[in-house]
Design a protein around this motif. Structure first.
Motif, PDB file in Angstrom:
ATOM      1  N   LEU A 122     -36.519  52.761-117.902  1.00  0.00           N
ATOM      2  CA  LEU A 122     -36.960  52.520-119.340  1.00  0.00           C
ATOM      3  C   LEU A 122     -37.673  50.954-119.593  1.00  0.00           C
ATOM      4  O   LEU A 122     -38.355  51.102-120.607  1.00  0.00           O
ATOM      5  N   GLU A 123     -37.327  49.968-118.934  1.00  0.00           N
ATOM      6  CA  GLU A 123     -37.798  48.828-119.388  1.00  0.00           C
ATOM      7  C   GLU A 123     -39.431  48.730-118.963  1.00  0.00           C
ATOM      8  O   GLU A 123     -40.038  48.244-119.431  1.00  0.00           O
ATOM      9  N   ALA A 124     -39.607  49.269-117.534  1.00  0.00           N
ATOM     10  CA  ALA A 124     -40.903  49.672-117.362  1.00  0.00           C
ATOM     11  C   ALA A 124     -41.917  50.345-118.267  1.00  0.00           C
ATOM     12  O   ALA A 124     -42.904  50.063-118.410  1.00  0.00           O
ATOM     13  N   LEU A 125     -41.083  51.078-119.095  1.00  0.00           N
ATOM     14  CA  LEU A 125     -41.970  52.123-119.795  1.00  0.00           C
ATOM     15  C   LEU A 125     -41.898  51.580-121.394  1.00  0.00           C
ATOM     16  O   LEU A 125     -42.500  51.941-122.252  1.00  0.00           O
ATOM     17  N   GLU A 126     -41.284  50.369-121.536  1.00  0.00           N
ATOM     18  CA  GLU A 126     -41.227  49.737-122.951  1.00  0.00           C
ATOM     19  C   GLU A 126     -42.731  49.519-123.307  1.00  0.00           C
ATOM     20  O   GLU A 126     -42.955  49.595-124.577  1.00  0.00           O
ATOM     21  N   SER A 127     -43.494  49.259-122.438  1.00  0.00           N
ATOM     22  CA  SER A 127     -44.915  48.654-122.796  1.00  0.00           C
ATOM     23  C   SER A 127     -45.786  49.935-122.797  1.00  0.00           C
ATOM     24  O   SER A 127     -46.970  49.615-123.291  1.00  0.00           O
ATOM     25  N   GLY A 128     -45.386  51.114-122.656  1.00  0.00           N
ATOM     26  CA  GLY A 128     -46.093  52.171-122.838  1.00  0.00           C
ATOM     27  C   GLY A 128     -46.087  53.298-121.532  1.00  0.00           C
ATOM     28  O   GLY A 128     -45.351  52.893-120.542  1.00  0.00           O
ATOM     29  N   PRO A 129     -46.809  54.307-121.924  1.00  0.00           N
ATOM     30  CA  PRO A 129     -46.670  55.268-120.849  1.00  0.00           C
ATOM     31  C   PRO A 129     -47.105  54.813-119.334  1.00  0.00           C
ATOM     32  O   PRO A 129     -48.005  54.099-119.251  1.00  0.00           O
ATOM     33  N   GLU A 162     -50.469  63.724-120.368  1.00  0.00           N
ATOM     34  CA  GLU A 162     -51.839  63.183-119.612  1.00  0.00           C
ATOM     35  C   GLU A 162     -51.498  62.867-118.246  1.00  0.00           C
ATOM     36  O   GLU A 162     -50.436  62.704-117.670  1.00  0.00           O
ATOM     37  N   THR A 163     -52.793  63.124-117.611  1.00  0.00           N
ATOM     38  CA  THR A 163     -52.664  63.019-116.249  1.00  0.00           C
ATOM     39  C   THR A 163     -54.037  61.908-115.890  1.00  0.00           C
ATOM     40  O   THR A 163     -54.838  61.687-116.654  1.00  0.00           O
ATOM     41  N   THR A 164     -53.801  61.091-114.939  1.00  0.00           N
ATOM     42  CA  THR A 164     -54.784  60.375-114.248  1.00  0.00           C
ATOM     43  C   THR A 164     -55.859  61.038-113.455  1.00  0.00           C
ATOM     44  O   THR A 164     -55.673  62.356-112.966  1.00  0.00           O
ATOM     45  N   ARG A 209     -43.264  58.652-120.665  1.00  0.00           N
ATOM     46  CA  ARG A 209     -42.941  57.853-121.657  1.00  0.00           C
ATOM     47  C   ARG A 209     -41.511  57.753-121.883  1.00  0.00           C
ATOM     48  O   ARG A 209     -40.818  58.866-121.460  1.00  0.00           O
ATOM     49  N   ILE A 210     -40.881  56.905-122.784  1.00  0.00           N
ATOM     50  CA  ILE A 210     -39.710  57.214-123.359  1.00  0.00           C
ATOM     51  C   ILE A 210     -39.404  58.366-124.196  1.00  0.00           C
ATOM     52  O   ILE A 210     -40.360  58.378-124.960  1.00  0.00           O
ATOM     53  N   ALA A 211     -38.406  59.262-124.077  1.00  0.00           N
ATOM     54  CA  ALA A 211     -38.363  60.419-124.944  1.00  0.00           C
ATOM     55  C   ALA A 211     -38.273  60.078-126.485  1.00  0.00           C
ATOM     56  O   ALA A 211     -37.738  59.099-126.809  1.00  0.00           O
ATOM     57  N   GLY A 212     -39.217  60.897-127.156  1.00  0.00           N
ATOM     58  CA  GLY A 212     -39.020  60.868-128.550  1.00  0.00           C
ATOM     59  C   GLY A 212     -40.256  59.817-128.976  1.00  0.00           C
ATOM     60  O   GLY A 212     -40.365  59.529-130.146  1.00  0.00           O
TER      61      GLY A 212
END
Length: 92
Positions: free
Chosen positions: A34-41, A76-78, A86-89
């Protein structure tokens, strides 16, 4: 009765030990993801890089986070066909 089961099925003791270990590690791993996803997807390799964990472990923990609605796929895919999470919600 429990001793008899442990004697007859020693592998049961190992399974409960593994489950106990996973349950012990889960809050810390969820926090890292969750900390890694704080900055975005991010993709699994990006989360792995941010957390310092092996990508196969990150995938396993991310799937658990999805199951319990902490994380969700963005849809989304690369270009390399990695899905972003991403963080849910959150609408980012």
């Amino acid at each position: 009765m429990s001793d008899a089961i442990d004697e007859r099925f020693p592998e049961s003791k190992l399974i409960s030990g593994r489950r106990r270990e996973v349950a012990r590690r889960e809050p810390g791993m969820r926090k890292k993801i969750l900390e890694a996803l704080e900055s975005g997807p991010k993709t699994v390799p990006e989360i792995a890089e941010a957390t310092g964990l092996p990508p196969k472990d990150v995938l396993w923990w991310v799937m658990g986070c999805i199951r319990y609605n902490f994380v969700e796929p963005t849809g989304e895919t690369t270009p390399d066909d990695y899905h972003k999470y991403r963080i849910a919600g959150r609408d980012e």
